[in-house]
Design a protein around this motif. Sequence first.
Motif, mmCIF file in Angstrom:
data_model
loop_
_atom_site.group_PDB
_atom_site.id
_atom_site.type_symbol
_atom_site.label_atom_id
_atom_site.label_comp_id
_atom_site.label_asym_id
_atom_site.label_seq_id
_atom_site.Cartn_x
_atom_site.Cartn_y
_atom_site.Cartn_z
ATOM 1 N N ALA A 183 0.759 -1.341 -0.009
ATOM 2 C CA ALA A 183 -0.028 -0.064 0.051
ATOM 3 C C ALA A 183 0.855 1.335 -0.147
ATOM 4 O O ALA A 183 1.993 1.048 0.502
ATOM 5 N N PRO A 184 0.465 2.121 -0.750
ATOM 6 C CA PRO A 184 1.400 3.545 -0.867
ATOM 7 C C PRO A 184 1.387 3.913 0.719
ATOM 8 O O PRO A 184 0.334 3.985 1.465
ATOM 9 N N MET A 185 2.502 4.985 0.735
ATOM 10 C CA MET A 185 2.548 5.742 2.083
ATOM 11 C C MET A 185 1.951 7.038 1.827
ATOM 12 O O MET A 185 1.917 7.673 0.742
ATOM 13 N N ASP A 186 1.430 7.793 3.104
ATOM 14 C CA ASP A 186 1.333 9.087 2.872
ATOM 15 C C ASP A 186 2.546 9.990 3.087
ATOM 16 O O ASP A 186 3.205 9.447 4.077
ATOM 17 N N VAL A 187 2.689 10.781 2.173
ATOM 18 C CA VAL A 187 4.074 11.403 2.350
ATOM 19 C C VAL A 187 3.882 12.834 2.823
ATOM 20 O O VAL A 187 2.957 13.785 2.241
ATOM 21 N N VAL A 188 4.694 13.375 3.930
ATOM 22 C CA VAL A 188 4.856 14.851 4.085
ATOM 23 C C VAL A 188 6.102 15.347 3.766
ATOM 24 O O VAL A 188 6.958 15.070 4.308
ATOM 25 N N ASN A 189 6.192 16.270 2.823
ATOM 26 C CA ASN A 189 7.465 16.825 2.384
ATOM 27 C C ASN A 189 7.727 17.965 3.462
ATOM 28 O O ASN A 189 6.805 18.908 3.611
ATOM 29 N N GLY A 190 8.889 17.941 3.956
ATOM 30 C CA GLY A 190 9.334 18.692 4.695
ATOM 31 C C GLY A 190 9.917 19.920 3.788
ATOM 32 O O GLY A 190 10.184 19.882 2.679
ATOM 33 N N SER A 191 10.174 21.105 4.531
ATOM 34 C CA SER A 191 10.721 22.327 4.011
ATOM 35 C C SER A 191 12.177 22.114 3.585
ATOM 36 O O SER A 191 12.746 21.160 3.935
ATOM 37 N N ASP A 192 12.562 22.864 2.607
ATOM 38 C CA ASP A 192 13.964 22.696 2.215
ATOM 39 C C ASP A 192 14.927 22.614 3.359
ATOM 40 O O ASP A 192 14.822 23.385 4.126
ATOM 41 N N GLY A 193 15.595 21.593 3.342
ATOM 42 C CA GLY A 193 16.727 21.407 4.517
ATOM 43 C C GLY A 193 16.323 20.459 5.820
ATOM 44 O O GLY A 193 16.893 20.116 6.457
ATOM 45 N N SER A 251 13.830 16.923 7.003
ATOM 46 C CA SER A 251 13.553 15.501 6.407
ATOM 47 C C SER A 251 12.025 15.441 5.887
ATOM 48 O O SER A 251 11.226 16.107 6.475
ATOM 49 N N ASN A 252 11.812 14.624 4.948
ATOM 50 C CA ASN A 252 10.460 14.168 4.600
ATOM 51 C C ASN A 252 9.964 13.100 5.676
ATOM 52 O O ASN A 252 10.833 12.357 6.109
ATOM 53 N N VAL A 253 8.751 12.873 5.590
ATOM 54 C CA VAL A 253 8.253 11.919 6.537
ATOM 55 C C VAL A 253 7.177 11.005 5.637
ATOM 56 O O VAL A 253 6.299 11.717 4.911
ATOM 57 N N GLY A 254 7.250 9.774 5.788
ATOM 58 C CA GLY A 254 6.237 9.074 5.228
ATOM 59 C C GLY A 254 5.547 8.054 6.379
ATOM 60 O O GLY A 254 6.351 7.635 7.262
ATOM 61 N N THR A 255 4.140 7.933 6.279
ATOM 62 C CA THR A 255 3.425 6.895 7.252
ATOM 63 C C THR A 255 2.368 6.285 6.418
ATOM 64 O O THR A 255 1.963 6.362 5.575
ATOM 65 N N LYS A 256 2.387 5.064 7.076
ATOM 66 C CA LYS A 256 1.252 4.101 6.533
ATOM 67 C C LYS A 256 1.094 2.989 7.860
ATOM 68 O O LYS A 256 1.797 3.117 8.638
ATOM 69 N N CYS A 257 -0.132 2.218 7.598
ATOM 70 C CA CYS A 257 -0.319 1.365 8.491
ATOM 71 C C CYS A 257 -0.067 0.009 8.101
ATOM 72 O O CYS A 257 -0.130 -0.285 6.832
ATOM 73 N N ASP A 258 0.144 -0.994 9.020
ATOM 74 C CA ASP A 258 0.872 -2.198 8.781
ATOM 75 C C ASP A 258 0.269 -3.160 10.057
ATOM 76 O O ASP A 258 0.847 -2.963 10.872
ATOM 77 N N ASN A 276 -0.671 -1.204 13.163
ATOM 78 C CA ASN A 276 0.345 -0.384 13.760
ATOM 79 C C ASN A 276 0.873 0.622 12.679
ATOM 80 O O ASN A 276 0.605 0.397 11.328
ATOM 81 N N ARG A 277 1.056 1.772 13.138
ATOM 82 C CA ARG A 277 1.357 3.265 12.247
ATOM 83 C C ARG A 277 2.853 3.160 12.185
ATOM 84 O O ARG A 277 3.458 3.079 13.260
ATOM 85 N N LEU A 278 3.445 3.180 11.178
ATOM 86 C CA LEU A 278 4.777 3.344 10.991
ATOM 87 C C LEU A 278 5.006 4.606 10.388
ATOM 88 O O LEU A 278 4.425 5.211 9.507
ATOM 89 N N TYR A 279 6.178 5.276 11.099
ATOM 90 C CA TYR A 279 6.566 6.618 10.382
ATOM 91 C C TYR A 279 8.195 6.494 9.944
ATOM 92 O O TYR A 279 8.826 5.765 10.717
ATOM 93 N N VAL A 280 8.430 6.939 8.863
ATOM 94 C CA VAL A 280 9.660 6.951 8.203
ATOM 95 C C VAL A 280 10.037 8.421 7.882
ATOM 96 O O VAL A 280 9.525 8.759 7.084
ATOM 97 N N ALA A 281 11.236 8.713 8.708
ATOM 98 C CA ALA A 281 11.849 10.086 8.164
ATOM 99 C C ALA A 281 13.062 9.698 7.268
ATOM 100 O O ALA A 281 13.852 9.070 7.611
ATOM 101 N N ALA A 327 18.103 7.305 7.821
ATOM 102 C CA ALA A 327 16.781 7.536 7.824
ATOM 103 C C ALA A 327 16.241 7.329 9.207
ATOM 104 O O ALA A 327 17.266 6.881 10.130
ATOM 105 N N ALA A 328 14.982 7.488 9.825
ATOM 106 C CA ALA A 328 14.657 7.005 11.156
ATOM 107 C C ALA A 328 13.177 6.566 10.874
ATOM 108 O O ALA A 328 12.452 6.876 10.137
ATOM 109 N N VAL A 329 13.168 5.513 11.882
ATOM 110 C CA VAL A 329 11.840 4.758 11.671
ATOM 111 C C VAL A 329 11.144 4.980 13.323
ATOM 112 O O VAL A 329 11.809 4.847 14.325
ATOM 113 N N ALA A 330 9.663 5.206 13.289
ATOM 114 C CA ALA A 330 9.106 4.846 14.423
ATOM 115 C C ALA A 330 7.862 4.356 14.544
ATOM 116 O O ALA A 330 7.290 4.324 13.290
#
Length: 90
Positions: free
Chosen positions: A41-51, A53-60, A63-68, A76-79
Amino acid sequence: MRRLAFLGASLAAGVLVLTGCDNKASEPFHDAPRSHVNNDAPMDVVNGSDGFSNVGTKCDHGNRLYVAYHGDSAYAAVAVVAQDPTCEGR
C-alpha cells in the motif's frame, strides 16, 4: 609515463564514482530475507521544507509506521505507534 599513470588513475577514479553512486530508493532488498507477507500500500508522504527531512506514514497490521528520510541520503529514522486506533482494519 606520467601521462599513462595519470590516465590510469583518472579512469579508475571515474569507474569508482560511476559505480559508487546508487539510488537507495530503487535499490533491491540486499539486507535481511523477506517474508511472503507484503504491504505494498502507498505511504502518505509529508514533504518537509528545504533542509528538513520528509516523512512517510502508513498502517501495517494495525500499527502506524513513520519513516523520516532526507532525499537520497544514506540515513533515515523509523518510529512505530503500536495498535494505532486510526489503523483499525488495515
